[in-house]
Design a protein around this motif. Structure first.
Motif, PDB file in Angstrom:
ATOM      1  N   ASP A 127       0.287  -1.108   0.250  1.00  0.00           N
ATOM      2  CA  ASP A 127      -0.245   0.008   0.052  1.00  0.00           C
ATOM      3  C   ASP A 127       0.373   1.274   0.121  1.00  0.00           C
ATOM      4  OD1 ASP A 127      -2.129  -0.927  -0.019  1.00  0.00           O
ATOM      5  OD2 ASP A 127      -2.578  -0.989   2.144  1.00  0.00           O
ATOM      6  N   GLU A 128       1.995   1.421   0.739  1.00  0.00           N
ATOM      7  CA  GLU A 128       2.828   2.522   0.424  1.00  0.00           C
ATOM      8  C   GLU A 128       2.889   2.962  -0.549  1.00  0.00           C
ATOM      9  OE1 GLU A 128       7.074   3.665   2.609  1.00  0.00           O
ATOM     10  OE2 GLU A 128       5.822   2.083   3.901  1.00  0.00           O
ATOM     11  N   GLN A 129       3.108   1.973  -1.384  1.00  0.00           N
ATOM     12  CA  GLN A 129       4.602   1.712  -2.837  1.00  0.00           C
ATOM     13  C   GLN A 129       3.548   2.330  -3.711  1.00  0.00           C
ATOM     14  OE1 GLN A 129       7.606   0.281  -3.333  1.00  0.00           O
ATOM     15  NE2 GLN A 129       7.861   0.189  -1.216  1.00  0.00           N
ATOM     16  N   VAL A 130       2.071   2.011  -3.366  1.00  0.00           N
ATOM     17  CA  VAL A 130       1.050   2.263  -4.182  1.00  0.00           C
ATOM     18  C   VAL A 130       0.947   3.895  -4.910  1.00  0.00           C
ATOM     19  CG1 VAL A 130      -1.400   2.321  -4.358  1.00  0.00           C
ATOM     20  CG2 VAL A 130      -0.042   0.408  -4.351  1.00  0.00           C
ATOM     21  N   GLU A 131       0.781   4.405  -2.696  1.00  0.00           N
ATOM     22  CA  GLU A 131       0.455   5.559  -2.235  1.00  0.00           C
ATOM     23  C   GLU A 131       1.727   6.526  -2.714  1.00  0.00           C
ATOM     24  OE1 GLU A 131      -0.472   5.294   1.947  1.00  0.00           O
ATOM     25  OE2 GLU A 131      -2.366   4.211   1.570  1.00  0.00           O
ATOM     26  N   SER A 132       3.404   6.115  -2.312  1.00  0.00           N
ATOM     27  CA  SER A 132       3.686   7.180  -2.471  1.00  0.00           C
ATOM     28  C   SER A 132       4.260   7.958  -4.399  1.00  0.00           C
ATOM     29  CB  SER A 132       5.350   5.897  -1.987  1.00  0.00           C
ATOM     30  OG  SER A 132       5.542   4.970  -2.524  1.00  0.00           O
ATOM     31  N   GLY A 133       3.470   6.591  -5.338  1.00  0.00           N
ATOM     32  CA  GLY A 133       4.019   6.484  -6.176  1.00  0.00           C
ATOM     33  C   GLY A 133       4.963   6.020  -7.436  1.00  0.00           C
ATOM     34  N   SER A 134       5.763   4.658  -6.316  1.00  0.00           N
ATOM     35  CA  SER A 134       7.006   4.099  -6.698  1.00  0.00           C
ATOM     36  C   SER A 134       7.008   3.168  -7.691  1.00  0.00           C
ATOM     37  CB  SER A 134       7.572   3.703  -5.366  1.00  0.00           C
ATOM     38  OG  SER A 134       7.210   2.542  -5.187  1.00  0.00           O
ATOM     39  N   LEU A 135       5.564   2.898  -7.837  1.00  0.00           N
ATOM     40  CA  LEU A 135       5.440   1.700  -9.658  1.00  0.00           C
ATOM     41  C   LEU A 135       5.059   2.516 -10.148  1.00  0.00           C
ATOM     42  CD1 LEU A 135       2.939  -0.257  -6.335  1.00  0.00           C
ATOM     43  CD2 LEU A 135       5.427  -0.959  -7.461  1.00  0.00           C
ATOM     44  N   ARG A 136       5.212   4.152 -10.105  1.00  0.00           N
ATOM     45  CA  ARG A 136       4.997   4.554 -11.197  1.00  0.00           C
ATOM     46  C   ARG A 136       5.777   4.303 -12.626  1.00  0.00           C
ATOM     47  NH1 ARG A 136       6.953   8.836  -9.965  1.00  0.00           N
ATOM     48  NH2 ARG A 136       8.784   9.391 -11.039  1.00  0.00           N
ATOM     49  N   ASP A 137       5.205   3.921 -13.626  1.00  0.00           N
ATOM     50  CA  ASP A 137       5.441   3.575 -15.023  1.00  0.00           C
ATOM     51  C   ASP A 137       5.516   1.894 -14.970  1.00  0.00           C
ATOM     52  OD1 ASP A 137       5.861   6.078 -15.812  1.00  0.00           O
ATOM     53  OD2 ASP A 137       7.707   6.140 -15.769  1.00  0.00           O
ATOM     54  N   LEU A 138       5.631   1.120 -14.243  1.00  0.00           N
ATOM     55  CA  LEU A 138       5.359  -0.128 -14.780  1.00  0.00           C
ATOM     56  C   LEU A 138       3.507  -1.032 -15.893  1.00  0.00           C
ATOM     57  CD1 LEU A 138       6.715  -1.136 -11.108  1.00  0.00           C
ATOM     58  CD2 LEU A 138       7.913  -0.686 -13.900  1.00  0.00           C
ATOM     59  N   THR A 139       4.335  -1.772 -16.406  1.00  0.00           N
ATOM     60  CA  THR A 139       3.325  -2.252 -16.958  1.00  0.00           C
ATOM     61  C   THR A 139       2.487  -3.474 -16.229  1.00  0.00           C
ATOM     62  OG1 THR A 139       4.283  -4.098 -18.113  1.00  0.00           O
ATOM     63  CG2 THR A 139       4.452  -2.065 -18.775  1.00  0.00           C
ATOM     64  N   ASP A 140       1.149  -4.021 -16.355  1.00  0.00           N
ATOM     65  CA  ASP A 140       0.170  -4.396 -15.544  1.00  0.00           C
ATOM     66  C   ASP A 140       1.241  -6.012 -15.553  1.00  0.00           C
ATOM     67  OD1 ASP A 140      -1.467  -3.448 -15.360  1.00  0.00           O
ATOM     68  OD2 ASP A 140      -2.533  -3.943 -16.419  1.00  0.00           O
ATOM     69  N   ASP A 141       1.781  -6.120 -16.444  1.00  0.00           N
ATOM     70  CA  ASP A 141       3.091  -7.584 -16.474  1.00  0.00           C
ATOM     71  C   ASP A 141       3.924  -7.342 -15.956  1.00  0.00           C
ATOM     72  OD1 ASP A 141       1.491  -8.357 -18.632  1.00  0.00           O
ATOM     73  OD2 ASP A 141       2.467  -8.727 -20.008  1.00  0.00           O
ATOM     74  N   GLN A 142       4.697  -5.729 -15.548  1.00  0.00           N
ATOM     75  CA  GLN A 142       6.035  -5.842 -14.893  1.00  0.00           C
ATOM     76  C   GLN A 142       5.256  -6.310 -13.096  1.00  0.00           C
ATOM     77  OE1 GLN A 142       6.843  -2.053 -16.547  1.00  0.00           O
ATOM     78  NE2 GLN A 142       8.749  -3.741 -16.869  1.00  0.00           N
ATOM     79  N   LEU A 143       4.167  -5.570 -12.512  1.00  0.00           N
ATOM     80  CA  LEU A 143       3.536  -5.425 -11.858  1.00  0.00           C
ATOM     81  C   LEU A 143       3.264  -6.671 -11.542  1.00  0.00           C
ATOM     82  CD1 LEU A 143       1.471  -2.540 -11.664  1.00  0.00           C
ATOM     83  CD2 LEU A 143       3.286  -2.827 -10.269  1.00  0.00           C
ATOM     84  N   THR A 144       2.029  -7.279 -11.316  1.00  0.00           N
ATOM     85  CA  THR A 144       2.563  -8.411 -11.938  1.00  0.00           C
ATOM     86  C   THR A 144       4.091  -9.674 -11.046  1.00  0.00           C
ATOM     87  OG1 THR A 144       0.032  -8.958 -12.981  1.00  0.00           O
ATOM     88  CG2 THR A 144       1.204 -11.456 -12.629  1.00  0.00           C
ATOM     89  N   THR A 145       4.592  -9.856 -12.348  1.00  0.00           N
ATOM     90  CA  THR A 145       6.074 -10.137 -11.920  1.00  0.00           C
ATOM     91  C   THR A 145       6.331 -10.481 -10.380  1.00  0.00           C
ATOM     92  OG1 THR A 145       5.792 -10.614 -14.293  1.00  0.00           O
ATOM     93  CG2 THR A 145       7.887 -10.777 -12.877  1.00  0.00           C
ATOM     94  N   LEU A 146       6.275  -8.882  -9.969  1.00  0.00           N
ATOM     95  CA  LEU A 146       6.851  -8.187  -8.803  1.00  0.00           C
ATOM     96  C   LEU A 146       6.190  -8.868  -7.841  1.00  0.00           C
ATOM     97  CD1 LEU A 146       8.211  -6.164  -6.893  1.00  0.00           C
ATOM     98  CD2 LEU A 146       6.575  -4.761  -7.661  1.00  0.00           C
ATOM     99  N   ARG A 147       5.153  -8.650  -7.839  1.00  0.00           N
ATOM    100  CA  ARG A 147       4.019  -9.994  -6.335  1.00  0.00           C
ATOM    101  C   ARG A 147       4.688 -10.931  -6.971  1.00  0.00           C
ATOM    102  NH1 ARG A 147      -1.331  -6.493  -5.507  1.00  0.00           N
ATOM    103  NH2 ARG A 147      -0.855  -6.838  -3.452  1.00  0.00           N
ATOM    104  N   GLU A 148       4.257 -11.891  -7.932  1.00  0.00           N
ATOM    105  CA  GLU A 148       4.588 -13.052  -8.093  1.00  0.00           C
ATOM    106  C   GLU A 148       6.046 -13.594  -7.535  1.00  0.00           C
ATOM    107  OE1 GLU A 148       3.306 -14.496 -11.959  1.00  0.00           O
ATOM    108  OE2 GLU A 148       1.109 -14.458 -11.110  1.00  0.00           O
TER     109      GLU A 148
END
Length: 242
Positions: A127-148
């Motif tokens: 949640d902190e990553q999302v709120e801070s904008g640190s995930l900016r410019d990552l694609t949906d696939d990249q976000l999925t890979t990060l979490r997995e």
């Protein structure tokens, strides 16, 4: 061409795989590149709760090739803590240090001393990553890979304290690649006493460059990040803010 070793150290929750899109660009420039998975960040590790900040520093130190003509250490995010410890222990083994959206720390710094338990998972900070904008410019696939693929960070490396005693670390030339916010803000926050950036006030030979994106430029801007790392490795020195 001078044989330069570049050691890439990812931040929390990541292994060597985090640099997969960056490594080929650096090798195309003729550099010897080693991406690290620090102790406890292997998914199969069974002793994650025992891994210490000191072990992370020693793993980075062991990766530096003493036979290389030049060695460039690249640390991302939380890896700046053990990375600074390496500068303190062996300043003569690092010819240039690159801080990717992070900064050197001061003596007695602890990133999150109140973290409890054996592990600090990405989910606890999502949640902190999302709120801070640190995930900016990552694609949906990249976000999925990060979490997995994210592995829980050994908690002792999050709450551990950096012990620094060697002032020679402050003379190692370095480049600070500012991605989440501009270099002017890095410097302003450091001057205001922000703990995680305070070490910027001490180091003597740092150059600042801006690469506007989120906190994970190895995925959002891999070619541009590799170019900046390669330029830092090739030029060797450091100037003022860029």
């Amino acid at each position: 061409m001078t044989q330069t070793q570049i050691v890439l150290v990812p931040g929390f929750w990541l292994g060597a795989w985090a640099w997969d899109d960056v490594v080929p660009h650096l090798r195309d420039r003729g550099h010897d590149v080693l991406a690290l998975t620090l102790p406890g960040l292997d998914p199969a590790n069974s002793r994650r709760g025992e891994v210490t900040l000191d072990e992370h520093a020693e793993a980075i130190l062991a990766a530096l090739d003493r036979d290389a003509e030049r060695r460039v250490l690249v640390v991302h995010s939380g890896a700046a803590v053990p990375g600074t410890m390496v500068l303190d222990r062996a300043a003569d083994l690092v010819d240039h240090v690159v801080f990717v959206d992070t900064a050197p720390v001061r003596d007695s710094f602890a990133l999150a001393p109140t973290v409890q338990g054996d592990e600090h998972p990405l989910s606890a900070a999502w949640d902190e990553q999302v709120e801070s904008g640190s995930l900016r410019d990552l694609t949906d696939d990249q976000l999925t890979t990060l979490r997995e693929r994210a592995v829980p960070q050994p908690a002792q490396t999050v709450r551990g304290t950096a012990t620094l005693t060697n002032p020679q670390r402050l003379d190692v030339p370095g480049t600070v690649i500012c991605t989440s916010f501009p270099s002017a803000d890095f410097l302003a926050y450091a001057a205001q006493g922000a703990d995680f950036l305070a070490g910027l006030n001490d180091h003597q030979h740092l150059r600042f460059v801006d690469l506007p994106t989120g906190h994970w430029p190895m995925w959002s801007r891999p070619a541009q990040l590799a170019e900046l790392i390669a330029d830092a490795a090739d030029q060797g020195g450091a100037g003022g803010p860029g």
